[in-house]
Motif scaffolding. Structure first.
Motif, PDB file in Angstrom:
ATOM      1  N   SER A 234      19.124  14.071   3.293  1.00 30.50           N
ATOM      2  CA  SER A 234      18.090  13.496   3.118  1.00 30.50           C
ATOM      3  C   SER A 234      17.071  13.123   2.757  1.00 30.50           C
ATOM      4  N   ALA A 235      16.484  12.280   2.849  1.00 26.45           N
ATOM      5  CA  ALA A 235      15.350  11.515   1.329  1.00 26.45           C
ATOM      6  C   ALA A 235      14.390  10.551   1.638  1.00 26.45           C
ATOM      7  N   SER A 236      13.499  10.635   0.638  1.00 24.64           N
ATOM      8  CA  SER A 236      12.113   9.803   0.650  1.00 24.64           C
ATOM      9  C   SER A 236      12.064   8.738   0.030  1.00 24.64           C
ATOM     10  N   THR A 237      10.640   8.126  -0.083  1.00 23.42           N
ATOM     11  CA  THR A 237       9.814   7.969  -1.801  1.00 23.42           C
ATOM     12  C   THR A 237       8.639   8.345  -1.649  1.00 23.42           C
ATOM     13  N   PRO A 238       8.206   8.142  -3.175  1.00 19.01           N
ATOM     14  CA  PRO A 238       7.284   8.658  -3.798  1.00 19.01           C
ATOM     15  C   PRO A 238       6.492   8.372  -2.636  1.00 19.01           C
ATOM     16  N   ALA A 239       5.795   7.335  -2.623  1.00 17.95           N
ATOM     17  CA  ALA A 239       5.478   6.108  -1.398  1.00 17.95           C
ATOM     18  C   ALA A 239       4.912   6.903  -0.405  1.00 17.95           C
ATOM     19  N   GLU A 240       6.028   6.484   0.637  1.00 15.88           N
ATOM     20  CA  GLU A 240       6.021   6.981   2.079  1.00 15.88           C
ATOM     21  C   GLU A 240       5.185   9.044   2.061  1.00 15.88           C
ATOM     22  N   LEU A 241       5.814   9.592   0.762  1.00 13.08           N
ATOM     23  CA  LEU A 241       5.342  11.458   0.453  1.00 13.08           C
ATOM     24  C   LEU A 241       3.616  10.640   1.228  1.00 13.08           C
ATOM     25  N   THR A 242       3.781  10.260   0.367  1.00 13.99           N
ATOM     26  CA  THR A 242       2.231   9.983   0.771  1.00 13.99           C
ATOM     27  C   THR A 242       1.353   9.127   1.386  1.00 13.99           C
ATOM     28  N   ARG A 243       2.126   8.818   1.849  1.00 15.20           N
ATOM     29  CA  ARG A 243       1.613   7.819   2.800  1.00 15.20           C
ATOM     30  C   ARG A 243       1.120   8.834   4.169  1.00 15.20           C
ATOM     31  N   LEU A 244       2.506   9.469   3.769  1.00 17.41           N
ATOM     32  CA  LEU A 244       2.008  10.830   5.301  1.00 17.41           C
ATOM     33  C   LEU A 244       1.256  11.678   5.459  1.00 17.41           C
ATOM     34  N   LEU A 245       0.790  11.986   3.556  1.00 17.04           N
ATOM     35  CA  LEU A 245      -0.102  12.708   3.622  1.00 17.04           C
ATOM     36  C   LEU A 245      -1.919  12.382   3.637  1.00 17.04           C
ATOM     37  N   ARG A 246      -1.578  10.914   3.072  1.00 16.49           N
ATOM     38  CA  ARG A 246      -3.218  10.602   3.633  1.00 16.49           C
ATOM     39  C   ARG A 246      -3.252  10.764   5.351  1.00 16.49           C
ATOM     40  N   LEU A 247      -1.860  10.079   5.667  1.00 18.15           N
ATOM     41  CA  LEU A 247      -2.017  10.499   7.708  1.00 18.15           C
ATOM     42  C   LEU A 247      -2.833  11.179   7.908  1.00 18.15           C
ATOM     43  N   VAL A 248      -1.806  12.335   7.418  1.00 15.98           N
ATOM     44  CA  VAL A 248      -2.433  13.742   7.995  1.00 15.98           C
ATOM     45  C   VAL A 248      -3.504  14.347   7.530  1.00 15.98           C
ATOM     46  N   TRP A 249      -4.351  13.753   6.648  1.00 15.84           N
ATOM     47  CA  TRP A 249      -5.685  13.727   6.329  1.00 15.84           C
ATOM     48  C   TRP A 249      -6.667  13.466   6.575  1.00 15.84           C
ATOM     49  N   ARG A 250      -6.764  12.432   7.295  1.00 16.25           N
ATOM     50  CA  ARG A 250      -6.836  11.343   8.213  1.00 16.25           C
ATOM     51  C   ARG A 250      -7.333  11.674   9.598  1.00 16.25           C
ATOM     52  N   ASP A 251      -6.960  12.712   9.795  1.00 16.56           N
ATOM     53  CA  ASP A 251      -6.475  13.152  11.647  1.00 16.56           C
ATOM     54  C   ASP A 251      -5.534  11.920  12.149  1.00 16.56           C
ATOM     55  N   GLU A 252      -4.544  10.777  11.207  1.00 16.68           N
ATOM     56  CA  GLU A 252      -4.070   9.576  11.728  1.00 16.68           C
ATOM     57  C   GLU A 252      -2.703   9.775  11.772  1.00 16.68           C
TER      58      GLU A 252
END
Length: 289
Positions: free
Chosen positions: A174-192
């Motif tokens: 199970s893996a991701s990239t740092p850039a995709e993980l911050t994308r996930l967080l940004r979407l959560v914090w913007r209610d998107e």
């Protein structure tokens, strides 16, 4: 200066402003092992299903001996435990309860969590399953009969054999990239990343993480931190959002692969906080929000 080289580790990080396009990182598109960071998209999917009326958050779940993996919370209990799904979600994030996470995966469905990250534009993120699936892969890798046999075999494995376990390989586990993980967080914090109520649910639970020694340790007390750690042999990471008194918010993903497999590795935890703070400072200096 890279703070990881001095502590026997190879670090990676990515920071992006939640409210403007500014970002910075190092090895930010390299694949990295998720470890317990997988619990963030898991709980987001749970929250989305709750808001959609597909899951009752007060539904009771009984966890028995066969469910326990050992570790924090219900994972280490000596007796059967019964609690609501939402309390399991809270424990999965606040103390990284692996048995709670497994129960949530069973309820919301691994395929649904995979579909969620695909929907959110995270093509490099791979989720093979929950904590029990990770353990099962390690048991299989060493051809052990069961988890008990693996526990006996593990101390005898060489460093190369441990590093060769599929769960510790971002190309196979199970893996991701740092850039995709911050994308996930940004979407959560913007209610998107789903209905605002679901995003708010996840944000609230992430503020309750009890650990402060990695990401939060790099910031002053007046900077809010909502985060989730991940830990496996030779791997330390954390993702989260830091919010400054001026209202500016930054999504952070930071971690390292360590030279040593075991031990407290406090110096690496400190380096994680320092790397995060330095990267956030870089973004803040040019932030247009």
């Amino acid at each position: 200066m890279d703070p990881f080289g001095r502590v026997g580790a190879r670090g990676w990080w990515h920071v992006r402003c939640v409210d403007c396009p500014r970002e910075t990182g190092a090895r930010s598109t390299d694949p990295v092992v998720l470890a317990s960071v997988v619990k963030v998209p898991l709980v987001l999917e749970f929250a989305r299903q709750v808001v959609a009326g597909q899951v009752d958050p007060t539904e009771r779940v009984r966890l028995r001996d066969g469910d326990r993996l050992g570790g924090s919370g219900t994972a280490g209990c000596l007796d059967d435990v019964e609690m609501s799904l939402r309390d399991l979600a809270r424990l999965a994030l606040s103390i990284s309860d692996n048995t709670a996470a497994d129960a949530l995966f069973r309820r919301v469905g691994v395929d649904n969590v995979r579909s969620l990250v695909a929907e959110l534009g995270m093509p490099e993120t791979r989720i093979l399953g929950g904590p029990r699936d990770i353990v099962a892969s390690m048991v299989s890798d060493v051809a052990a009969a069961d988890t008990g046999a693996f526990a006996l075999a593990y101390p005898e494995l060489s460093v190369a054999e441990v590093r060769g376990l599929s769960a510790l390989d971002p190309r196979r586990g199970s893996a991701s990239t740092p850039a995709e993980l911050t994308r996930l967080l940004r979407l959560v914090w913007r209610d998107e990343a789903g209905p605002p109520e679901a995003c708010a649910m996840l944000r609230g639970w992430m503020t309750r993480q009890v650990g402060w020694h990695r990401l939060a340790g790099g910031f002053p007390d007046d900077v809010g931190v909502a985060a989730k750690t991940g830990t496996m042999p030779g791997i330390r990471n954390e993702i989260g959002v830091v919010t400054y008194p001026d209202g500016r918010r930054y999504a952070v993903a930071v971690g390292a692969v360590l030279d040593a497999l075991d031990g407290r590795q406090f110096a690496v935890d400190v380096a994680i906080g320092r790397a995060a703070a330095a990267a956030v400072d870089t973004v803040r200096a040019t932030c247009t929000h």
